[in-house]
Design an enzyme around this catalytic site. Sequence first.
Site, PDB file in Angstrom:
ATOM      1  N   THR A  26      18.557 -21.712 142.373  1.00  0.00           N
ATOM      2  CA  THR A  26      17.634 -22.840 142.190  1.00  0.00           C
ATOM      3  C   THR A  26      16.497 -22.664 143.184  1.00  0.00           C
ATOM      4  OG1 THR A  26      19.415 -24.327 141.548  1.00  0.00           O
ATOM      5  CG2 THR A  26      17.382 -25.349 142.307  1.00  0.00           C
ATOM      6  N   LYS A  68      15.524 -27.785 135.763  1.00  0.00           N
ATOM      7  CA  LYS A  68      16.524 -28.079 136.800  1.00  0.00           C
ATOM      8  C   LYS A  68      16.017 -29.176 137.756  1.00  0.00           C
ATOM      9  CE  LYS A  68      19.926 -27.256 139.793  1.00  0.00           C
ATOM     10  NZ  LYS A  68      21.328 -27.512 139.550  1.00  0.00           N
ATOM     11  N   LYS A 104      17.589 -30.694 148.784  1.00  0.00           N
ATOM     12  CA  LYS A 104      16.855 -29.455 148.470  1.00  0.00           C
ATOM     13  C   LYS A 104      16.144 -29.594 147.118  1.00  0.00           C
ATOM     14  CE  LYS A 104      17.502 -24.766 146.879  1.00  0.00           C
ATOM     15  NZ  LYS A 104      18.381 -23.729 146.390  1.00  0.00           N
TER      16      LYS A 104
HETATM   17  P1  NAD Z   1      25.834 -19.939 149.080  1.00  0.00           P
HETATM   18  O1  NAD Z   1      25.083 -20.075 150.352  1.00  0.00           O
HETATM   19  O2  NAD Z   1      27.294 -20.184 149.051  1.00  0.00           O
HETATM   20  O3  NAD Z   1      25.579 -18.463 148.464  1.00  0.00           O
HETATM   21  C1  NAD Z   1      24.395 -17.732 148.596  1.00  0.00           C
HETATM   22  C2  NAD Z   1      24.788 -16.333 149.032  1.00  0.00           C
HETATM   23  O4  NAD Z   1      23.613 -15.518 149.068  1.00  0.00           O
HETATM   24  C3  NAD Z   1      25.404 -16.284 150.436  1.00  0.00           C
HETATM   25  O5  NAD Z   1      26.704 -15.757 150.340  1.00  0.00           O
HETATM   26  C4  NAD Z   1      24.456 -15.380 151.220  1.00  0.00           C
HETATM   27  O6  NAD Z   1      25.125 -14.547 152.144  1.00  0.00           O
HETATM   28  C5  NAD Z   1      23.814 -14.584 150.111  1.00  0.00           C
HETATM   29  N1  NAD Z   1      22.537 -13.993 150.479  1.00  0.00           N
HETATM   30  C6  NAD Z   1      21.479 -14.583 151.079  1.00  0.00           C
HETATM   31  N2  NAD Z   1      20.477 -13.702 151.217  1.00  0.00           N
HETATM   32  C7  NAD Z   1      20.920 -12.528 150.702  1.00  0.00           C
HETATM   33  C8  NAD Z   1      20.345 -11.235 150.572  1.00  0.00           C
HETATM   34  N3  NAD Z   1      19.120 -10.955 151.016  1.00  0.00           N
HETATM   35  N4  NAD Z   1      21.094 -10.261 150.016  1.00  0.00           N
HETATM   36  C9  NAD Z   1      22.353 -10.514 149.574  1.00  0.00           C
HETATM   37  N5  NAD Z   1      22.946 -11.722 149.678  1.00  0.00           N
HETATM   38  C10 NAD Z   1      22.231 -12.707 150.239  1.00  0.00           C
HETATM   39  O7  NAD Z   1      25.072 -20.894 148.037  1.00  0.00           O
HETATM   40  P2  NAD Z   1      25.614 -21.415 146.620  1.00  0.00           P
HETATM   41  O8  NAD Z   1      26.205 -22.760 146.786  1.00  0.00           O
HETATM   42  O9  NAD Z   1      26.382 -20.317 145.966  1.00  0.00           O
HETATM   43  O10 NAD Z   1      24.206 -21.643 145.870  1.00  0.00           O
HETATM   44  C11 NAD Z   1      23.451 -20.559 145.363  1.00  0.00           C
HETATM   45  C12 NAD Z   1      22.293 -21.117 144.543  1.00  0.00           C
HETATM   46  O11 NAD Z   1      22.821 -21.920 143.483  1.00  0.00           O
HETATM   47  C13 NAD Z   1      21.360 -22.027 145.347  1.00  0.00           C
HETATM   48  O12 NAD Z   1      20.044 -21.773 144.949  1.00  0.00           O
HETATM   49  C14 NAD Z   1      21.812 -23.427 144.971  1.00  0.00           C
HETATM   50  O13 NAD Z   1      20.777 -24.382 145.064  1.00  0.00           O
HETATM   51  C15 NAD Z   1      22.232 -23.210 143.531  1.00  0.00           C
HETATM   52  N6  NAD Z   1      23.241 -24.168 143.034  1.00  0.00           N
HETATM   53  C16 NAD Z   1      24.342 -24.479 143.793  1.00  0.00           C
HETATM   54  C17 NAD Z   1      25.278 -25.376 143.300  1.00  0.00           C
HETATM   55  C18 NAD Z   1      26.487 -25.739 144.108  1.00  0.00           C
HETATM   56  O14 NAD Z   1      27.168 -26.719 143.734  1.00  0.00           O
HETATM   57  N7  NAD Z   1      26.832 -24.995 145.161  1.00  0.00           N
HETATM   58  C19 NAD Z   1      25.096 -25.948 142.031  1.00  0.00           C
HETATM   59  C20 NAD Z   1      23.992 -25.580 141.260  1.00  0.00           C
HETATM   60  C21 NAD Z   1      23.060 -24.686 141.776  1.00  0.00           C
END
Ligand code: NAD
Length: 295
Positions: free
Chosen positions: A94, A169, A244
């Site tokens: 997102t 979204k 966010k």
């Molecule tokens: P998270 O922080 O658990 O996962 C993100 C991952 O990306 C981390 O493990 C981090 O180490 C990795 N990362 C960051 N930079 C990187 C890079 N340069 N190379 C490789 N890996 C890298 O976050 P999440 O909860 O999984 O959310 C991910 C996305 O999904 C976000 O944009 C969030 O807004 C969206 N989202 C989350 C949810 C939720 O309920 N968690 C729901 C809908 C959407």
Amino acid sequence: MAKIGFIGVGHMGGPMASNLVCAGHDVKVFDLSPALVRAIADKGAIPAVDSADAVKDVDVVITMLPAGPHVRNVYLDTVLKHAGDSTLLIDCSTIDVATARDVEAEAGKQGFLMLDAPVSGGVAGAEAGTLTFMVGGEPAAFERAKPYLEVMGKTLVHCGGAGTGQAAKICNNMMLGIQMISVAEAFVLAEKLGLDHQKLFDVASTASGQCWSLTSYCPVPGPVPGSPANRGYQPGFATAMMLKDLRLSQEASQKVGAETELGRHAAELYRKFAESGKELTDFSGIIEMIRGGRK
Ligand code: NAD
């Protein structure tokens, strides 16, 4: 079966990548956290040494990263340099609409098909493979992406051109954030007027106040047994995430000159709630701040 490079296997990306592995695809995974890569490798994914390795010789790249700057850096510094030019690129993070459009334009200049495909449904939806995907980009790219998205999700909506998935979204989540505050305010007023929670629920859930924040995610314990209010507001959908998404909607409103006064006010209230130490509390817990607001 396809070869897939998956970058970002955190809370959402981890179970999404696992579902692709279970469906029989060869999934190479990379994350800055080696522990997360190992956890997915234990489930049958192929660990990549870095993001360049993850995107080499694959049919599809999928990314699930925290925010716009991560997406911009990963694509411009690595994916567009190391992926083969027939590789389909799908960003499920997102992020802001402007970054999604910039990165997709750059990918297009270099001959790639790319989609923005943010999701709704949370970690539970990612685990169950029941996410909703809101997809922006070329129809041909959407058609190619469908077999992979269908493994991770239940509902796929092609919203239009580049960035429209992200637009859907943030518009949806702005409605949700505002709605939750309206439902919470109504319950707090009802309490002060001596009206029982269940009675307000019974009326409003079948009357014109009806909405998802009331009927599926009620912010008081009782009427909807599965809602976070029944488990001390453990998320669910954390306040930090709602904040966010509301900030993204407000940035977008400013850029395009849309009047989203209630969205702005909602962002301000969630900011206050988050800063009171409730970042990791479910966003419906904002009712506690509203209840405490005026004695
Ligand atoms: P998270 O922080 O658990 O996962 C993100 C991952 O990306 C981390 O493990 C981090 O180490 C990795 N990362 C960051 N930079 C990187 C890079 N340069 N190379 C490789 N890996 C890298 O976050 P999440 O909860 O999984 O959310 C991910 C996305 O999904 C976000 O944009 C969030 O807004 C969206 N989202 C989350 C949810 C939720 O309920 N968690 C729901 C809908 C959407």
